[in-house]
Design a protein around this motif. Sequence first.
Motif, PDB file in Angstrom:
ATOM      1  N   ASP A 198       0.801  -1.217   0.000  1.00 31.77           N
ATOM      2  CA  ASP A 198       0.000   0.000   0.000  1.00 31.77           C
ATOM      3  C   ASP A 198       0.838   1.272   0.000  1.00 31.77           C
ATOM      4  O   ASP A 198       0.343   2.341  -0.339  1.00 31.77           O
ATOM      5  CB  ASP A 198      -0.928   0.020   1.228  1.00 31.77           C
ATOM      6  N   SER A 199       2.105   1.188   0.424  1.00 33.78           N
ATOM      7  CA  SER A 199       2.942   2.381   0.425  1.00 33.78           C
ATOM      8  C   SER A 199       3.306   2.748  -1.002  1.00 33.78           C
ATOM      9  O   SER A 199       3.357   1.896  -1.896  1.00 33.78           O
ATOM     10  CB  SER A 199       4.214   2.135   1.241  1.00 33.78           C
ATOM     11  N   ILE A 200       3.554   4.027  -1.237  1.00 40.33           N
ATOM     12  CA  ILE A 200       3.901   4.473  -2.585  1.00 40.33           C
ATOM     13  C   ILE A 200       5.192   3.809  -3.054  1.00 40.33           C
ATOM     14  O   ILE A 200       5.277   3.311  -4.177  1.00 40.33           O
ATOM     15  CB  ILE A 200       4.055   6.010  -2.612  1.00 40.33           C
ATOM     16  N   SER A 201       6.197   3.771  -2.164  1.00 45.14           N
ATOM     17  CA  SER A 201       7.471   3.160  -2.544  1.00 45.14           C
ATOM     18  C   SER A 201       7.320   1.663  -2.787  1.00 45.14           C
ATOM     19  O   SER A 201       7.944   1.100  -3.689  1.00 45.14           O
ATOM     20  CB  SER A 201       8.522   3.418  -1.469  1.00 45.14           C
ATOM     21  N   GLY A 202       6.479   1.009  -1.973  1.00 50.19           N
ATOM     22  CA  GLY A 202       6.242  -0.425  -2.156  1.00 50.19           C
ATOM     23  C   GLY A 202       5.570  -0.716  -3.486  1.00 50.19           C
ATOM     24  O   GLY A 202       5.948  -1.655  -4.194  1.00 50.19           O
ATOM     25  N   ALA A 203       4.581   0.097  -3.841  1.00 50.62           N
ATOM     26  CA  ALA A 203       3.880  -0.081  -5.117  1.00 50.62           C
ATOM     27  C   ALA A 203       4.829   0.153  -6.290  1.00 50.62           C
ATOM     28  O   ALA A 203       4.804  -0.568  -7.286  1.00 50.62           O
ATOM     29  CB  ALA A 203       2.691   0.864  -5.193  1.00 50.62           C
ATOM     30  N   ARG A 204       5.688   1.162  -6.155  1.00 48.66           N
ATOM     31  CA  ARG A 204       6.653   1.446  -7.216  1.00 48.66           C
ATOM     32  C   ARG A 204       7.635   0.290  -7.371  1.00 48.66           C
ATOM     33  O   ARG A 204       8.014  -0.076  -8.489  1.00 48.66           O
ATOM     34  CB  ARG A 204       7.411   2.735  -6.899  1.00 48.66           C
ATOM     35  N   PHE A 205       8.061  -0.261  -6.237  1.00 45.47           N
ATOM     36  CA  PHE A 205       9.006  -1.377  -6.278  1.00 45.47           C
ATOM     37  C   PHE A 205       8.389  -2.561  -7.013  1.00 45.47           C
ATOM     38  O   PHE A 205       9.018  -3.163  -7.888  1.00 45.47           O
ATOM     39  CB  PHE A 205       9.391  -1.793  -4.854  1.00 45.47           C
ATOM     40  N   ILE A 206       7.162  -2.901  -6.658  1.00 46.49           N
ATOM     41  CA  ILE A 206       6.490  -4.043  -7.278  1.00 46.49           C
ATOM     42  C   ILE A 206       6.317  -3.822  -8.776  1.00 46.49           C
ATOM     43  O   ILE A 206       6.566  -4.714  -9.589  1.00 46.49           O
ATOM     44  CB  ILE A 206       5.138  -4.304  -6.598  1.00 46.49           C
ATOM     45  N   THR A 207       5.899  -2.613  -9.152  1.00 48.63           N
ATOM     46  CA  THR A 207       5.729  -2.308 -10.575  1.00 48.63           C
ATOM     47  C   THR A 207       7.059  -2.434 -11.311  1.00 48.63           C
ATOM     48  O   THR A 207       7.136  -3.017 -12.408  1.00 48.63           O
ATOM     49  CB  THR A 207       5.175  -0.888 -10.758  1.00 48.63           C
ATOM     50  N   HIS A 208       8.115  -1.895 -10.700  1.00 51.51           N
ATOM     51  CA  HIS A 208       9.439  -1.987 -11.326  1.00 51.51           C
ATOM     52  C   HIS A 208       9.869  -3.436 -11.512  1.00 51.51           C
ATOM     53  O   HIS A 208      10.351  -3.824 -12.587  1.00 51.51           O
ATOM     54  CB  HIS A 208      10.479  -1.254 -10.466  1.00 51.51           C
ATOM     55  N   VAL A 209       9.674  -4.247 -10.473  1.00 46.88           N
ATOM     56  CA  VAL A 209      10.111  -5.642 -10.536  1.00 46.88           C
ATOM     57  C   VAL A 209       9.301  -6.420 -11.569  1.00 46.88           C
ATOM     58  O   VAL A 209       9.849  -7.275 -12.282  1.00 46.88           O
ATOM     59  CB  VAL A 209      10.011  -6.305  -9.142  1.00 46.88           C
ATOM     60  N   ARG A 210       8.018  -6.129 -11.670  1.00 46.89           N
ATOM     61  CA  ARG A 210       7.198  -6.814 -12.664  1.00 46.89           C
ATOM     62  C   ARG A 210       7.751  -6.579 -14.071  1.00 46.89           C
ATOM     63  O   ARG A 210       7.862  -7.503 -14.883  1.00 46.89           O
ATOM     64  CB  ARG A 210       5.742  -6.354 -12.560  1.00 46.89           C
TER      65      ARG A 210
END
Length: 284
Positions: A198-210
């Motif tokens: 739910d955190s902005i950085s967490g969402a960005r990380f997941i999107t980047h890794v995908r």
Amino acid sequence: MKILRVLNNNVVLSRDASGREVILTGRGLGFQKRPGQEVDPRAVVRTFVPTDGRDPDNLATVLAALDQDVVRAVVLAISETQLEPAESTQPTLAIAVADHVAQALKRERDGTRIDYPLRAEVQTLYREEYDKAARLLTAINHHIDPPLPQTEATALALHLVNAGFSSGDLSFTYTMTGVIQQMLTAISERYGIPAERDSISGARFITHVRYLFVRVHQHRQLTRQDSVIGESIRTAYPEATRTARQLATIVELRLGTALTEDEVSYLALHVARMTLDAETDEVR
């Protein structure tokens, strides 16, 4: 259009005016027809145009093996939920979902239900796709009998993720899901912070890794031996870089491919953002 191959009474492979091989469906479209004969345009209900290098003949064979009532239900549901426009000719998502729905219907009629082991991970890592899948399942259930249980939204979400990357292989998406969760756990344990989606950085990380995994899958990793940006990131965030190398090892072990220095650098940047956000939250 001329028929290239008759798959069954309702599915034929043809070539359109622009020279593309297309899959045509319609009740009785292939009945007593042979290759070389003209297609009756009045009998065509749907036209599917394979893309992304997918083999039209293979897709047509898969489509022909499916219950056409299930295909119809899925195509209508995809259109109703606006996952694809009503005039879409893309066959991949419709075929993948229809194949899954057909199997799920068989299980439901046999009284067999399965609990998907990745349900929690899918709801957490792919929230947007899961929400879309839940709507898609509701729409599909309006067109089939018996209706499918809500647990099937997990599998449909994975199909949506897979379609978004056009990897063509759902096992890749399953592996990706597990590796993302493993990477988040590693970050959480190393820094003692919650690696939250739910955190902005967490969402960005997941999107980047995908998208990193898609680049790995397509053999198109970021790679510049003299990358100034990559070197700057590694210099600015040495601890995050060490963590990123640990994550790169996880990827190499699971996918059998080593990450380039640039990919490691951008992983480090996202790790650094996650840790900095966590520190900021603690101050607050």
